[in-house]
Design a protein around this motif. Structure first.
Motif, PDB file in Angstrom:
ATOM      1  N   PHE A  66      97.300  17.479  90.815  1.00  0.00           N
ATOM      2  CA  PHE A  66      97.932  18.313  91.836  1.00  0.00           C
ATOM      3  C   PHE A  66      97.046  19.491  92.222  1.00  0.00           C
ATOM      4  CE2 PHE A  66     101.512  16.206  89.670  1.00  0.00           C
ATOM      5  CZ  PHE A  66     102.025  15.528  90.755  1.00  0.00           C
ATOM      6  N   CYS A  67      96.321  20.028  91.237  1.00  0.00           N
ATOM      7  CA  CYS A  67      95.372  21.107  91.484  1.00  0.00           C
ATOM      8  C   CYS A  67      94.464  21.193  90.263  1.00  0.00           C
ATOM      9  CB  CYS A  67      96.076  22.439  91.745  1.00  0.00           C
ATOM     10  SG  CYS A  67      97.094  23.042  90.368  1.00  0.00           S
ATOM     11  N   GLN A  68      93.390  21.983  90.386  1.00  0.00           N
ATOM     12  CA  GLN A  68      92.444  22.130  89.290  1.00  0.00           C
ATOM     13  C   GLN A  68      92.126  23.601  89.086  1.00  0.00           C
ATOM     14  OE1 GLN A  68      89.602  19.269  91.098  1.00  0.00           O
ATOM     15  NE2 GLN A  68      89.603  18.294  89.079  1.00  0.00           N
ATOM     16  N   THR A  69      91.784  23.963  87.835  1.00  0.00           N
ATOM     17  CA  THR A  69      91.512  25.355  87.511  1.00  0.00           C
ATOM     18  C   THR A  69      90.489  25.441  86.389  1.00  0.00           C
ATOM     19  OG1 THR A  69      92.617  27.465  87.049  1.00  0.00           O
ATOM     20  CG2 THR A  69      93.377  25.567  85.798  1.00  0.00           C
ATOM     21  N   PRO A  70      89.699  26.511  86.353  1.00  0.00           N
ATOM     22  CA  PRO A  70      88.776  26.665  85.231  1.00  0.00           C
ATOM     23  C   PRO A  70      89.517  27.063  83.957  1.00  0.00           C
ATOM     24  CG  PRO A  70      88.569  28.522  86.748  1.00  0.00           C
ATOM     25  CD  PRO A  70      89.544  27.556  87.359  1.00  0.00           C
ATOM     26  N   GLY A  71      88.968  26.660  82.831  1.00  0.00           N
ATOM     27  CA  GLY A  71      89.553  26.982  81.532  1.00  0.00           C
ATOM     28  C   GLY A  71      88.513  26.799  80.443  1.00  0.00           C
ATOM     29  N   THR A  72      88.952  26.416  79.261  1.00  0.00           N
ATOM     30  CA  THR A  72      88.058  26.189  78.135  1.00  0.00           C
ATOM     31  C   THR A  72      87.036  25.108  78.480  1.00  0.00           C
ATOM     32  OG1 THR A  72      89.876  26.674  76.613  1.00  0.00           O
ATOM     33  CG2 THR A  72      87.969  25.538  75.689  1.00  0.00           C
ATOM     34  N   THR A  73      85.777  25.321  78.143  1.00  0.00           N
ATOM     35  CA  THR A  73      84.753  24.300  78.331  1.00  0.00           C
ATOM     36  C   THR A  73      84.909  23.235  77.253  1.00  0.00           C
ATOM     37  OG1 THR A  73      83.220  25.861  79.337  1.00  0.00           O
ATOM     38  CG2 THR A  73      82.260  23.853  78.402  1.00  0.00           C
ATOM     39  N   VAL A  74      84.924  21.977  77.685  1.00  0.00           N
ATOM     40  CA  VAL A  74      85.131  20.838  76.793  1.00  0.00           C
ATOM     41  C   VAL A  74      84.019  19.820  77.019  1.00  0.00           C
ATOM     42  CG1 VAL A  74      86.671  18.880  76.304  1.00  0.00           C
ATOM     43  CG2 VAL A  74      87.636  21.138  76.761  1.00  0.00           C
ATOM     44  N   SER A  75      83.541  19.220  75.924  1.00  0.00           N
ATOM     45  CA  SER A  75      82.627  18.076  76.022  1.00  0.00           C
ATOM     46  C   SER A  75      83.456  16.835  75.743  1.00  0.00           C
ATOM     47  CB  SER A  75      81.501  18.194  75.000  1.00  0.00           C
ATOM     48  OG  SER A  75      80.642  19.251  75.352  1.00  0.00           O
ATOM     49  N   GLY A  76      83.500  15.936  76.719  1.00  0.00           N
ATOM     50  CA  GLY A  76      84.341  14.753  76.595  1.00  0.00           C
ATOM     51  C   GLY A  76      83.626  13.504  77.060  1.00  0.00           C
TER      52      GLY A  76
END
Length: 94
Positions: free
Chosen positions: A49-59
């Motif tokens: 629905f939308c996107q936001t910056p947050g914790t950096t994750v390696s996936g």
């Protein structure tokens, strides 16, 4: 004007597949410090629905700080969702 045509544009919500073989934690906010509200099963697809910056994750799909809002109070790391992009594919959240 065409009869029956709508004058209001409705944005279509796209669904994206979660990385193969992954049971993905859904969190209450855009980061790993937020509580897990549920877990998606292997093979799940999610709306963004939308996107936001947050914790950096390696996936599965690299490293990013982008988090996808998939419902009210529900966020997943973009690094586990196959969007076809390393950047934003939806508008920024609120």
């Amino acid at each position: 004007m065409v009869l029956g045509a709508s004058t209001t544009a409705t944005a279509a919500v796209e669904y994206y597949p979660v990385a193969p073989g992954v049971q993905l934690n859904v969190r209450s906010g855009p980061g790993t410090a937020y509580s897990v509200v549920r877990t998606l099963s292997v093979g799940a697809q999610v709306p963004i629905f939308c996107q936001t910056p947050g914790t950096t994750v390696s996936g599965y799909y690299g490293t990013s700080n982008i988090w996808n809002n998939i419902g009210s109070g529900q966020y997943v790391s973009d690094t586990y969702v196959k969007t076809g992009s390393d950047g934003y594919v939806a508008g920024r959240c609120g």
